[in-house]
Design a protein around this motif. Sequence first.
Motif, PDB file in Angstrom:
ATOM      1  N   ASP A 199       5.808   2.378   0.678  1.00 40.21           N
ATOM      2  CA  ASP A 199       6.008   3.489  -0.258  1.00 40.21           C
ATOM      3  C   ASP A 199       7.266   3.276  -1.095  1.00 40.21           C
ATOM      4  OD1 ASP A 199       3.861   5.382  -0.117  1.00 40.21           O
ATOM      5  OD2 ASP A 199       4.413   5.693   1.983  1.00 40.21           O
ATOM      6  N   HIS A 200       7.233   3.833  -2.310  1.00 39.93           N
ATOM      7  CA  HIS A 200       8.368   3.675  -3.228  1.00 39.93           C
ATOM      8  C   HIS A 200       9.625   4.350  -2.663  1.00 39.93           C
ATOM      9  CE1 HIS A 200       5.905   2.315  -6.618  1.00 39.93           C
ATOM     10  NE2 HIS A 200       5.054   3.277  -6.356  1.00 39.93           N
ATOM     11  N   ASP A 201      10.680   3.578  -2.490  1.00 37.03           N
ATOM     12  CA  ASP A 201      12.012   4.097  -2.167  1.00 37.03           C
ATOM     13  C   ASP A 201      12.046   5.030  -0.958  1.00 37.03           C
ATOM     14  OD1 ASP A 201      13.278   2.774  -4.378  1.00 37.03           O
ATOM     15  OD2 ASP A 201      12.363   4.261  -5.704  1.00 37.03           O
ATOM     16  N   TYR A 226      -2.548  -0.508  -3.311  1.00 39.44           N
ATOM     17  CA  TYR A 226      -3.489   0.621  -3.202  1.00 39.44           C
ATOM     18  C   TYR A 226      -2.747   1.966  -3.242  1.00 39.44           C
ATOM     19  CZ  TYR A 226      -6.760   3.885  -1.068  1.00 39.44           C
ATOM     20  OH  TYR A 226      -7.549   4.973  -0.819  1.00 39.44           O
ATOM     21  N   HIS A 227      -3.231   2.882  -4.086  1.00 36.74           N
ATOM     22  CA  HIS A 227      -2.680   4.241  -4.158  1.00 36.74           C
ATOM     23  C   HIS A 227      -3.714   5.300  -3.771  1.00 36.74           C
ATOM     24  CE1 HIS A 227       0.444   2.257  -6.581  1.00 36.74           C
ATOM     25  NE2 HIS A 227       1.182   3.344  -6.480  1.00 36.74           N
ATOM     26  N   GLY A 228      -4.969   5.043  -4.050  1.00 34.99           N
ATOM     27  CA  GLY A 228      -6.034   5.963  -3.638  1.00 34.99           C
ATOM     28  C   GLY A 228      -6.422   7.052  -4.624  1.00 34.99           C
ATOM     29  N   CYS A 257       6.546   9.220 -11.065  1.00 33.14           N
ATOM     30  CA  CYS A 257       5.900   9.296 -12.384  1.00 33.14           C
ATOM     31  C   CYS A 257       4.390   9.483 -12.226  1.00 33.14           C
ATOM     32  CB  CYS A 257       6.183   8.032 -13.183  1.00 33.14           C
ATOM     33  SG  CYS A 257       7.837   8.038 -13.860  1.00 33.14           S
ATOM     34  N   THR A 258       3.824   8.901 -11.182  1.00 34.10           N
ATOM     35  CA  THR A 258       2.383   9.041 -10.949  1.00 34.10           C
ATOM     36  C   THR A 258       1.993  10.512 -10.780  1.00 34.10           C
ATOM     37  OG1 THR A 258       2.508   6.938  -9.796  1.00 34.10           O
ATOM     38  CG2 THR A 258       0.471   8.180  -9.538  1.00 34.10           C
ATOM     39  N   HIS A 259       2.841  11.306 -10.107  1.00 35.51           N
ATOM     40  CA  HIS A 259       2.537  12.733  -9.951  1.00 35.51           C
ATOM     41  C   HIS A 259       2.506  13.433 -11.308  1.00 35.51           C
ATOM     42  CE1 HIS A 259       4.080  11.805  -5.822  1.00 35.51           C
ATOM     43  NE2 HIS A 259       2.995  12.491  -5.518  1.00 35.51           N
ATOM     44  N   SER A 310       4.969   8.537  -0.967  1.00 28.51           N
ATOM     45  CA  SER A 310       5.401   8.291  -2.354  1.00 28.51           C
ATOM     46  C   SER A 310       4.250   8.722  -3.251  1.00 28.51           C
ATOM     47  CB  SER A 310       5.843   6.839  -2.583  1.00 28.51           C
ATOM     48  OG  SER A 310       4.797   5.927  -2.416  1.00 28.51           O
ATOM     49  N   ASP A 311       3.633   7.798  -3.976  1.00 32.88           N
ATOM     50  CA  ASP A 311       2.625   8.247  -4.945  1.00 32.88           C
ATOM     51  C   ASP A 311       1.192   7.905  -4.567  1.00 32.88           C
ATOM     52  OD1 ASP A 311       3.084   5.572  -5.369  1.00 32.88           O
ATOM     53  OD2 ASP A 311       3.181   5.699  -7.549  1.00 32.88           O
ATOM     54  N   GLY A 312       0.933   7.702  -3.269  1.00 35.31           N
ATOM     55  CA  GLY A 312      -0.446   7.540  -2.814  1.00 35.31           C
ATOM     56  C   GLY A 312      -1.065   8.898  -2.524  1.00 35.31           C
ATOM     57  N   ASN A 372       0.832  -1.215   0.000  1.00 36.17           N
ATOM     58  CA  ASN A 372       0.000   0.000   0.000  1.00 36.17           C
ATOM     59  C   ASN A 372       0.861   1.258   0.000  1.00 36.17           C
ATOM     60  OD1 ASN A 372      -2.950  -0.954   0.677  1.00 36.17           O
ATOM     61  ND2 ASN A 372      -1.582  -2.158   1.972  1.00 36.17           N
ATOM     62  N   HIS A 373       0.303   2.324  -0.563  1.00 35.27           N
ATOM     63  CA  HIS A 373       1.051   3.588  -0.669  1.00 35.27           C
ATOM     64  C   HIS A 373       0.357   4.746   0.051  1.00 35.27           C
ATOM     65  CE1 HIS A 373       3.947   2.018  -3.607  1.00 35.27           C
ATOM     66  NE2 HIS A 373       2.943   1.266  -3.988  1.00 35.27           N
ATOM     67  N   SER A 374       1.175   5.645   0.584  1.00 36.50           N
ATOM     68  CA  SER A 374       0.684   6.889   1.177  1.00 36.50           C
ATOM     69  C   SER A 374       1.270   8.050   0.374  1.00 36.50           C
ATOM     70  CB  SER A 374       1.142   7.014   2.634  1.00 36.50           C
ATOM     71  OG  SER A 374       2.521   7.407   2.680  1.00 36.50           O
TER      72      SER A 374
HETATM   73 MN    MN Z   1       3.164   3.564  -7.414  1.00 36.07          MN
END
Ligand code: MN
Length: 279
Positions: free
Chosen positions: A37-39, A247-249, A132-134, A12-14, A7-9
């Motif tokens: 979260d990514h990295d 999950y990113h939301g 990249c999601t941003h 990172s890109d959540g 899951n992401h918050s």
């Molecule tokens: Mn992601």
Amino acid sequence: MVIDLHNHSYYSDGVLSPTEVVRLAKKQKCDVFALTDHDTIDGLAEASLEANKLNLQFVFGTEISAIWNNMTIHVLGLKINPNNKILQVGLKKHQQLREIRSEKIACSLGGAGIIGAMEKTKALAKTNMITCTHFAQMLIQEGICKDMKSVFRRFLVGKKPGGVGVKWAQFDEVIGWIRGAGGVAVLAHPFRYRMTHTKIKRMMNDLAINGCDGIEVVTATSSADEIILASQWANELGLLASTGSDYHGWLNQRVRMGCLQDLPNFEQAVWRNWTWQNY
Ligand code: MN
Ligand code: AMP
Ligand code: MN
Ligand code: MN
């Protein structure tokens, strides 16, 4: 038990804060939950605090970018010790690579006529991390693309505007960071790398012989066939099986946290010998 280990918050890109993500996990009836979260591990302290309040089993995690065979893959680190120095230094290096990349992406998008890409993208991010999601969400918000799928078809990949390769650490080094921090290394979403089945299996084998513990057998977008296949391959290669929604939301991503199909074989579950508190 409902177990969601990916899951992401907004670290990172959540979309949600670590506190909000954990509250959602409780609402979705998760018993065990990992923030990955990514990295980065920057959201873990906040998430862990909230998880303790809500009596939710919290797994300290991260999803680390890595290179296998000149391609970017994602390796989840679960049950990591966030105080481990080697892991911290490695993640810091990746965060710096991301900063450099985001400038290059913005510059490349500028060349394609998208002005102010960096400022507009930064305005969408709630922390220092730009993914990249941003950029993708910025392109949707600007009305340039209609959804994530079309963004990653027209931009941000290969030789398309905004397509910038990064020399992440090699997969064996990343597995070393995770295991060195006491964690379990799991290859994330094996079917999402645009590889043939033969190549996926070769990648899994390379990871396995370099100390990787498992693969993500079940993700929110897995088909029944993919789950059976991944479970079989894990079995053959002596790898464990994990499960996580990713999950990113974002409103335009329809993944539901905690809503995951069962593993075909619970004896191979990555959590098979984990001990739970308060259970
Ligand atoms: Mn992601
Ligand atoms: P980054 O780690 O900054 O390179 O960003 C990679 C993230 O972009 C992935 O974790 C996904 O969340 C997202 N992403 C990449 N490709 C796609 C795609 N085709 N559709 C939707 N999201 C994607
Ligand atoms: Mn991923
Ligand atoms: Mn992810």
